[in-house]
Design a protein around this motif. Structure first.
Motif, short mmCIF file in Angstrom:
data_model
loop_
_atom_site.label_atom_id
_atom_site.label_comp_id
_atom_site.label_asym_id
_atom_site.label_seq_id
_atom_site.Cartn_x
_atom_site.Cartn_y
_atom_site.Cartn_z
N UNK A 80 -5.85 -0.32 -8.73
CA UNK A 80 -5.91 -0.29 -7.27
C UNK A 80 -4.49 -0.44 -6.74
N UNK A 81 -4.29 0.09 -5.55
CA UNK A 81 -2.97 -0.02 -4.92
C UNK A 81 -3.03 -1.11 -3.87
N UNK A 82 -1.86 -1.66 -3.57
CA UNK A 82 -1.77 -2.68 -2.53
C UNK A 82 -0.36 -2.68 -1.95
N UNK A 83 -0.24 -3.31 -0.80
CA UNK A 83 1.07 -3.49 -0.16
C UNK A 83 1.27 -4.98 0.05
N UNK A 84 2.51 -5.40 0.06
CA UNK A 84 2.82 -6.80 0.34
C UNK A 84 2.94 -6.97 1.85
N UNK A 85 2.58 -8.14 2.34
CA UNK A 85 2.65 -8.37 3.79
C UNK A 85 4.06 -8.21 4.35
N UNK A 86 5.07 -8.54 3.56
CA UNK A 86 6.45 -8.45 4.04
C UNK A 86 7.09 -7.09 3.81
N UNK A 87 6.36 -6.15 3.15
CA UNK A 87 6.90 -4.82 2.89
C UNK A 87 5.74 -3.83 2.97
N UNK A 88 5.50 -3.33 4.13
CA UNK A 88 4.37 -2.42 4.36
C UNK A 88 4.63 -1.01 3.81
N UNK A 89 5.88 -0.71 3.49
CA UNK A 89 6.23 0.63 3.04
C UNK A 89 5.91 0.86 1.57
N UNK A 90 6.31 -0.09 0.73
CA UNK A 90 6.18 0.08 -0.72
C UNK A 90 4.73 -0.10 -1.18
N UNK A 91 4.29 0.77 -2.08
CA UNK A 91 2.95 0.69 -2.66
C UNK A 91 3.07 0.16 -4.08
N UNK A 92 2.26 -0.84 -4.40
CA UNK A 92 2.24 -1.45 -5.72
C UNK A 92 0.88 -1.22 -6.36
N UNK A 93 0.82 -1.46 -7.68
CA UNK A 93 -0.43 -1.26 -8.41
C UNK A 93 -0.79 -2.50 -9.20
N UNK A 94 -2.10 -2.71 -9.31
CA UNK A 94 -2.61 -3.76 -10.19
C UNK A 94 -3.90 -3.25 -10.83
N UNK A 95 -4.27 -3.88 -11.92
CA UNK A 95 -5.47 -3.48 -12.63
C UNK A 95 -6.70 -4.05 -11.92
N UNK A 96 -7.76 -3.27 -11.91
CA UNK A 96 -9.05 -3.74 -11.44
C UNK A 96 -9.72 -4.47 -12.61
N UNK A 97 -10.90 -4.95 -12.41
CA UNK A 97 -11.65 -5.58 -13.50
C UNK A 97 -11.85 -4.59 -14.64
N UNK A 98 -12.19 -3.35 -14.30
CA UNK A 98 -12.35 -2.30 -15.30
C UNK A 98 -11.03 -2.06 -16.04
N UNK A 99 -9.94 -2.00 -15.31
CA UNK A 99 -8.62 -1.82 -15.92
C UNK A 99 -8.25 -2.97 -16.83
N UNK A 100 -8.62 -4.20 -16.44
CA UNK A 100 -8.36 -5.38 -17.27
C UNK A 100 -9.11 -5.27 -18.60
N UNK A 101 -10.34 -4.78 -18.56
CA UNK A 101 -11.13 -4.60 -19.78
C UNK A 101 -10.44 -3.61 -20.72
N UNK A 102 -9.98 -2.51 -20.17
CA UNK A 102 -9.28 -1.50 -20.97
C UNK A 102 -8.00 -2.09 -21.54
N UNK A 103 -7.28 -2.83 -20.72
CA UNK A 103 -6.03 -3.48 -21.14
C UNK A 103 -6.29 -4.41 -22.33
#
Length: 157
Positions: A80-103
Motif C-alpha cells: 500500500x502507498x502512503x504519504x507522511x503528514x509533513x510531506x504530502x508530495x512524496x509517496x511511500x510504500x509499506x507491506x500489507x498483511x498479505x505482503x508481510x506473509x509473502x515477505x
C-alpha cells in the motif's frame, strides 16, 4: 582467457546457477508474483519509508519501471502507498498483511538456501571471506564509477 576474465565468468556462472536453483522454489511458492515483485516486497519490508527513488536505485531500474511494479503490487493487495503528514508530495510504500506473509515466506526460503549452501561456507576461513568481500566491494565501487560516467547516479549497496 586470463584470470580476470575467468573470475568475471565465474561470478556470472555462480549467479546464474543460484538463480536457476532458487527459481523453481520461488515459482512454487509465489505463483502469482514475479521474482522482481517478491524482491521489491523484500526491499520494502526491510526498509522503512521506501519510495520509487530508493527502489529504483536499489534495483538499477528506471522510476517508471518501479512505478509500474508497485502499482501491480498495490493491485494485488501486497503493498500500500502512503504519504507522511509533513510531506504530502512524496509517496511511500509499506507491506500489507498479505505482503508481510509473502515477505516471511521469502525470508524462510533464504534460510533454506543458506542451509543448502552452508557446507561450502563452513570450509571457508574468515580471512578468505574478508578477502573475497574486499574484492567484490572494490569491483562494485569501480562499476559504480563507470555507471556515473554514463550519467546515471546510483548508490551502491
Amino acid at each position: 582467457m586470463n584470470k580476470e576474465e575467468q573470475l568475471v565468468m565465474s561470478f556470472r556462472n555462480l549467479y546464474n546457477k543460484m538463480v536457476w536453483l532458487n527459481n523453481s522454489r520461488m515459482k512454487d511458492s509465489f505463483e502469482d508474483y514475479k521474482s522482481s515483485e517478491v524482491h521489491c516486497m523484500e526491499y520494502i519490508g526491510r526498509n522503512a519509508d521506501s519510495n520509487v527513488t530508493k527502489l529504483a536505485e536499489s534495483f538499477y531500474m528506471t522510476s517508471g519501471a518501479i512505478s509500474k511494479m508497485t502499482r501491480k503490487l498495490i493491485k494485488k493487495g501486497a503493498v500500500e502507498s502512503y504519504r507522511k503528514p509533513d510531506n504530502k508530495k512524496e509517496i511511500y510504500f509499506r507491506l500489507t498483511e498479505k505482503g508481510q506473509e509473502i515477505y516471511k515466506i521469502h525470508e524462510e526460503m533464504h534460510k533454506e538456501f543458506r542451509e543448502r549452501d552452508k557446507a561450502v561456507f563452513d570450509q571457508v576461513t574468515e580471512e578468505q571471506l574478508e578477502s573475497m568481500l574486499g574484492l567484490v566491494e572494490k569491483y562494485s565501487r569501480h562499476l559504480d564509477e563507470e555507471i556515473k560516467k554514463q550519467g546515471a547516479d546510483i548508490k551502491s549497496e
